[in-house]
Design a protein around this motif. Structure first.
Motif, mmCIF file in Angstrom:
data_model
loop_
_atom_site.group_PDB
_atom_site.id
_atom_site.type_symbol
_atom_site.label_atom_id
_atom_site.label_comp_id
_atom_site.label_asym_id
_atom_site.label_seq_id
_atom_site.Cartn_x
_atom_site.Cartn_y
_atom_site.Cartn_z
ATOM 1 N N UNK A 194 27.355 -79.926 -83.710
ATOM 2 C CA UNK A 194 27.458 -81.231 -83.981
ATOM 3 C C UNK A 194 27.266 -82.059 -82.919
ATOM 4 N N UNK A 195 27.626 -81.750 -81.621
ATOM 5 C CA UNK A 195 27.176 -82.375 -80.733
ATOM 6 C C UNK A 195 25.828 -82.440 -80.279
ATOM 7 N N UNK A 196 25.166 -81.360 -80.328
ATOM 8 C CA UNK A 196 23.755 -81.213 -80.204
ATOM 9 C C UNK A 196 22.765 -82.063 -81.145
ATOM 10 N N UNK A 197 23.412 -81.958 -82.554
ATOM 11 C CA UNK A 197 22.723 -82.536 -83.480
ATOM 12 C C UNK A 197 22.840 -84.147 -83.431
ATOM 13 N N UNK A 198 23.972 -84.614 -82.947
ATOM 14 C CA UNK A 198 23.794 -85.765 -82.917
ATOM 15 C C UNK A 198 23.107 -86.481 -81.724
ATOM 16 N N UNK A 199 22.926 -85.755 -80.542
ATOM 17 C CA UNK A 199 22.356 -86.020 -79.532
ATOM 18 C C UNK A 199 21.014 -85.764 -79.575
ATOM 19 N N UNK A 200 20.429 -85.357 -80.856
ATOM 20 C CA UNK A 200 18.901 -85.221 -80.943
ATOM 21 C C UNK A 200 18.382 -83.912 -80.720
ATOM 22 N N UNK A 201 19.193 -82.926 -80.354
ATOM 23 C CA UNK A 201 18.932 -81.391 -80.167
ATOM 24 C C UNK A 201 18.698 -80.568 -81.280
ATOM 25 N N UNK A 202 18.514 -79.527 -81.486
ATOM 26 C CA UNK A 202 18.392 -78.581 -82.525
ATOM 27 C C UNK A 202 19.362 -77.278 -82.314
#
Length: 305
Positions: free
Chosen positions: A296-304
């Protein structure tokens, strides 16, 4: 789709374990993100990882100058150490809004034999841990459908969220659906639920969020027994609110039909997510919460993933 009958109700133990566990798993995230360029440093410094160039006072990075860059943006000291001209970029400072919805319907109280926590408790833990990371990174967070639905930042919002996530409403439906909230356009959202309720209640609410210009993720929180269907013999399946009841002499014979229904619901969620630009994560309560929180953290930060 009704969840199997649950064992004895799980005793609530107050807000202490939830806040403590949320702090622990969120605090362990920075080392896991060390490989991501600049993200680990931003997490360690308490920033959410949305860095980008723009107006602000905090230095972000140097980059090579490009045609059209203003003369005054060149950093002459850094450029003197190279054959290239370098521009000094500042970090864009603008708090974003993340809306979190944690399903607290009765179906989320299911816990199979041997499971450590219910689906509701795992969803609450992930919601608060995510709130800790976002708020400490300067973001605004809201907890949809509650008294903390107004986006806010700071310790007081975390305290409100912690209190709400550990309380039990007097009246709850068998299955939940996200509220039709007034989302901040351009914001993000995370919905945590088993998504096992009626399609005509759940899916219009999901579409409403996407139509409001919000992106994000659906996290389907499930108990392992809800996937494997390890039941046999004569059984009575009953929803926790007792609105759905089914009796069978051959529980094992229902296994494939049940699994097909579950797969169909997940496929529907995936299709809707692709249409709306959202993502789907299936999280099982016997898995580590760190894995889901990192995703979730990576997704919200724009990661994959």
């Amino acid at each position: 789709m009704a969840a199997p009958a649950a064992p004895k109700p799980v005793e609530r133990v107050g807000a202490g374990w939830l806040r403590r566990d949320a702090e622990r798993i969120s605090g362990s995230l920075p080392p896991l993100l060390a490989e991501a360029e600049r993200l680990a440093a931003s997490v360690a410094a308490g920033v959410h990882g949305r860095k980008r160039a723009g107006p602000g006072e905090a230095f972000w990075q140097f980059r090579e100058a490009l045609p059209g860059d203003p003369h005054q943006s060149v950093d002459w000291r850094r450029s003197a150490r190279s054959d290239h001209m370098f521009v000094r970029e500042m970090e864009w400072e603008a708090a974003q809004t993340v809306s979190i919805w944690r399903d607290d319907a009765l179906s989320m109280d299911f816990r199979s034999e041997g499971a450590v926590r219910t689906k509701a408790e795992r969803a609450a833990l992930l919601s608060l841990a995510l709130g800790v990371l976002l708020i400490r990174g300067g973001e605004r967070v809201s907890l949809l459908g509650t008294d903390a639905a107004r986006p806010a930042s700071g310790e007081s919002q975390l305290i409100r969220m912690g209190a709400i996530l550990t309380e039990t409403r007097a009246s709850r439906p068998d299955f939940g659906a996200p509220p039709r909230a007034d989302f901040a356009r351009g914001g993000q959202a995370v919905f945590l639920s088993d998504f096992m309720g009626a399609r005509d209640e759940i899916f219009p609410a999901l579409i409403h969020a996407a139509a409001a210009g919000v992106s994000g993720a659906y996290v389907q929180v499930v108990d392992r027994a809800e996937e494997t269907f390890p039941f046999d013999g004569r059984l009575i399946f009953e929803s926790l609110g007792r609105s759905v009841k089914f009796e069978t002499d051959r529980a094992r014979g229902l296994q494939q039909a049940y699994r097909d229904r579950l797969a169909e619901r997940r496929a529907d969620l995936e299709r809707l997510a692709r249409r709306c630009g959202w993502r789907v994560l299936v999280h099982r309560t016997d898995e580590s919460p760190r894995k889901a929180l990192l995703w979730l953290y990576a997704l919200l930060a724009g990661g994959r993933r």
